[in-house]
Design an enzyme around this catalytic site. Structure first.
Site, mmCIF file in Angstrom:
data_model
loop_
_atom_site.group_PDB
_atom_site.id
_atom_site.type_symbol
_atom_site.label_atom_id
_atom_site.label_comp_id
_atom_site.label_asym_id
_atom_site.label_seq_id
_atom_site.Cartn_x
_atom_site.Cartn_y
_atom_site.Cartn_z
ATOM 1 N N SER A 1 0.871 -1.165 0.000
ATOM 2 C CA SER A 1 0.000 0.000 0.000
ATOM 3 C C SER A 1 0.906 1.212 0.000
ATOM 4 O O SER A 1 1.643 1.435 0.959
ATOM 5 C CB SER A 1 -0.898 -0.012 1.234
ATOM 6 O OG SER A 1 -1.619 1.187 1.294
ATOM 7 N N ARG A 2 0.882 1.981 -1.097
ATOM 8 C CA ARG A 2 1.895 3.040 -1.243
ATOM 9 C C ARG A 2 1.587 4.301 -0.455
ATOM 10 O O ARG A 2 2.482 5.033 -0.104
ATOM 11 C CB ARG A 2 2.067 3.382 -2.725
ATOM 12 C CG ARG A 2 2.616 2.215 -3.499
ATOM 13 C CD ARG A 2 3.073 2.604 -4.888
ATOM 14 N NE ARG A 2 3.322 1.392 -5.632
ATOM 15 C CZ ARG A 2 2.556 0.926 -6.596
ATOM 16 N NH1 ARG A 2 1.492 1.609 -6.973
ATOM 17 N NH2 ARG A 2 2.841 -0.183 -7.210
ATOM 18 N N VAL A 3 0.306 4.575 -0.217
ATOM 19 C CA VAL A 3 -0.003 5.833 0.477
ATOM 20 C C VAL A 3 -0.756 5.624 1.781
ATOM 21 O O VAL A 3 -0.930 6.555 2.554
ATOM 22 C CB VAL A 3 -0.829 6.793 -0.416
ATOM 23 C CG1 VAL A 3 -0.042 7.220 -1.617
ATOM 24 C CG2 VAL A 3 -2.144 6.170 -0.838
#
Lengths: 511, 128
Positions: free
Chosen positions: A370-372
């Site tokens: 999950s990048r953000v």
């Protein structure tokens, strides 16, 4: 009817006719040259724009279409109505609008088609507003970084791959690996935790029996009141499958633009890409890789870019997207999966092997990301799940080595043991999303070593017993913990409480 | 001439006609037969009429329920002039009793339907 005199009736009719008569000037017209496979080719209408709505006047009433191919000599339009009614020579006029669908709260609890027409046998839907199916995404200044959590209720996601409101998190995996289950649990969790998040579920070419089962389940769980379902089945025209996600997004955007939070699930975009490929090939667009047209990336990027977290000036609403992609034999390097992976802000990868080993949800700790979402994770969950992802992915690698030899050093043995416990802990049945306090208590109990003497097979039972006792004896504390705002470290009062109860409960399960 | 768009061919024919070269029709006919596009002749006619309109010559069809009087014809020619801005108008008229009343004017790529039949059709299909 008895109150209306004949004179009034005649006047009303004349008024109605004069309101309809719009023959004030010349109307641009075209003519259908060819029709077939849901596509009509039209001569004329030089003013038509991309995605403009067209009315085809047939001998059996009007049929709507929208222009997708604007060529030098003709227009390729995709029909939204029955193509059998349309024949060569029919007159075509421009409607003067792009495609719009009804949007608003009136749609909540309803099952509709991509044009907003009810499919649930309920009354006609009358909304105050319409939303454009094709709309530009919000610009840079209208956005804000993702910072509020969207709790899925699935421990392994909320702890390791947290999703924030306004994020686009892809759910990807082979068939029958539990992709839709994750989406449904997330919807159910919004109702259980009373988050107020509106759900929009877009079924793209899904079996109608599956959609019917889903609706029943959502009704049972009391989620349907805050859900809109946009449904298309395998027998629907490709144009309907193509429109479904855009129509669902327009419905979700209404809530986002009115300072509310919405969650949209596209189930699934693989079928959407296939429907678009069919339309494109019929429109004679040149095929590219895997016969998809050249703009298949733009097809999904312009769709997913509409999911966003709005700035405070625009009301701070959000639209979170959970697109689903089905892979073939775990191949995430195929054309559509790589496209959508690169567009989204992370992916939850589901593995068939894990699913059949009984590890459900079958989330791959190594390939998911999950990048953000980290910025949006609740303090409480973040503080207990710091090294979870790394530990679990290292364990899965070690576990595969450990199968071949028994000579393992103590540290490795410990890592494997802890990994097994964590894996067991993160198993979660369907339709049972967990609150923040349950997730925090479970992860903390295992991490703090309270369950170290409990055999792996009894971990779930020990977890269940601990949670039951905590809720029974310390309900107020757990309700407070459920707000998630407090960091949980060893000195924290909740941490001490959880440890005490977990250790006491674990005794009953030790070998 | 293979691969040339209909619009380009229509422009060539329209310019030829305006220059008084009647043989362009023969050339077009030969081209259509040669290319196996004879069935598209009607489309080429529409396209040529459309190009002629943009060059200042309107070829229009006027369909009425009853025979057109001279005054009405003049009024319709004035209407076409006003709507399209062209000065040279070639009107082809025909009678179609099914229109019930009023008239329908067909210009290349445009239509003005002021017939009673159209009003009734609109009334029938709209949500009143």
């Amino acid at each position: 009817m008895t109150d209306i005199s004949v004179t009034e009736l005649s006047k009303s009719l004349r008024d109605a006719i004069s309101a309809i008569e719009t023959t004030s000037g010349l109307e641009k017209t075209g003519v259908v040259i060819r029709v077939g496979d849901g596509v009509a080719w039209i001569h004329g209408l030089l003013d038509a724009g991309f995605s403009d709505m067209l009315d085809i006047k047939t001998s059996d009433g009007m049929v709507e279409a929208f222009a997708l191919n604007l060529m030098e000599d003709e227009i390729g339009a995709v029909l939204l109505g029955d193509e059998v009614k349309v024949s060569a020579g029919d007159t075509v006029t421009l409607k003067g609008t792009t495609l719009e669908v009804p949007v608003g709260e009136e749609l909540l609890g309803r099952v509709v088609d991509p044009l907003g027409r009810p499919l649930d046998g309920g009354p006609a839907i009358k909304t105050k507003q319409n939303g454009r199916v094709e709309r530009e995404a919000i610009g840079v200044m209208g956005r804000k970084s993702v910072h509020e959590p969207l709790m899925t209720g699935i421990m392994s996601i909320d702890a390791m791959f947290p999703i924030g409101r306004g994020q686009r998190e892809l759910i990807i995996g082979d068939r029958q690996t539990g992709k839709t289950a994750i989406a449904i649990d997330t919807m159910i969790n919004q109702a259980r935790q009373k988050t107020g998040v509106i759900n929009v579920y877009v079924a793209i070419g899904q079996k109608l029996s599956k959609i019917a089962r889903l609706v029943e389940r959502l009704k049972e769980e009391g989620v349907m009141d805050q859900t809109i379902i946009v449904a298309t089945g395998p027998s629907d025209a490709a144009s309907m499958l193509y429109l479904a996600p855009y129509a669902g997004t327009a419905m979700g955007e209404y809530f986002r633009d009115n300072s509310k939070h919405a969650l949209i699930i596209y189930d699934d975009l693989s079928k959407h890409a296939v429907a678009y490929r069919q339309m494109s090939l019929l429109l004679r667009r040149p095929p590219g890789r895997e016969a998809f047209p050249g703009d298949v990336f733009y097809l999904h990027s312009r769709l997913l870019e509409r999911s966003s977290k709005l700035s405070d000036d625009l009301g701070a609403g959000s639209l979170t997207a959970l697109p689903i992609i089905e892979t073939q034999a775990g191949d995430i390097s195929a054309y559509i999966p790589t496209n959508v992976i690169s567009i989204t802000d992370g992916q939850i990868f589901l593995e068939t092997d894990l699913f059949y080993q009984g590890i459900r949800p079958a989330i791959s700790a190594g390939l998911s990301v999950s990048r953000v979402g980290g910025a949006a994770q609740t303090k409480a969950v973040k503080s207990v799940s710091g090294h979870l992802k790394l530990g679990l992915s290292q364990f899965r690698e070690l576990a595969s080595f450990a199968q071949f030899g028994s000579d393992l050093d103590e540290a490795t043995k410990k890592q494997i043991d802890s990994g097994q416990r964590l894996t067991e802990l993160l198993k979660q049945p369907q339709y049972q999303p967990m609150g923040i306090w349950e997730q925090v208590a479970s992860v903390y109990a295992v991490n703090s070593g309270a369950f170290d003497k409990v055999p792996v097979s009894a971990i779930k039972a020990a977890q269940e017993a601990t949670l039951t006792k905590l809720w029974k004896d310390h309900k107020k504390d757990m309700q407070e913990l459920n707000k998630g705002g407090e960091k949980i470290d060893d000195d924290n009062k909740y941490a001490k409480l959880i440890l005490k109860i977990a250790k006491a409960t674990a005794k009953g399960f030790e070998e | 001439m293979a691969g040339i768009s209909r619009r380009k061919i229509s422009a060539y024919v329209a310019d030829g006609l305006l220059a008084g070269k009647g043989e362009v029709i023969q050339e077009l006919a030969a081209y259509l037969v040669d290319e196996g596009k004879a069935k598209d002749a009607e489309l080429y006619v529409r396209s040529i009429e459309s190009t002629l309109l943009s060059r200042g010559v309107a070829v229009a069809d006027i369909i009425t329920a009853r025979e057109l009087t001279t005054e009405m014809q003049q009024a319709i020619e004035q209407l076409i002039g006003r709507e399209t801005g062209v000065e040279k108008i070639e009107l082809r008229s025909r009678v179609e009793p099914a229109l019930l009343g009023g008239f329908r004017l067909d210009l290349p790529d445009a239509r003005l339907d002021a017939s009673v039949k159209h009003s009734l059709d609109t009334l029938r299909t709209s949500k009143v």
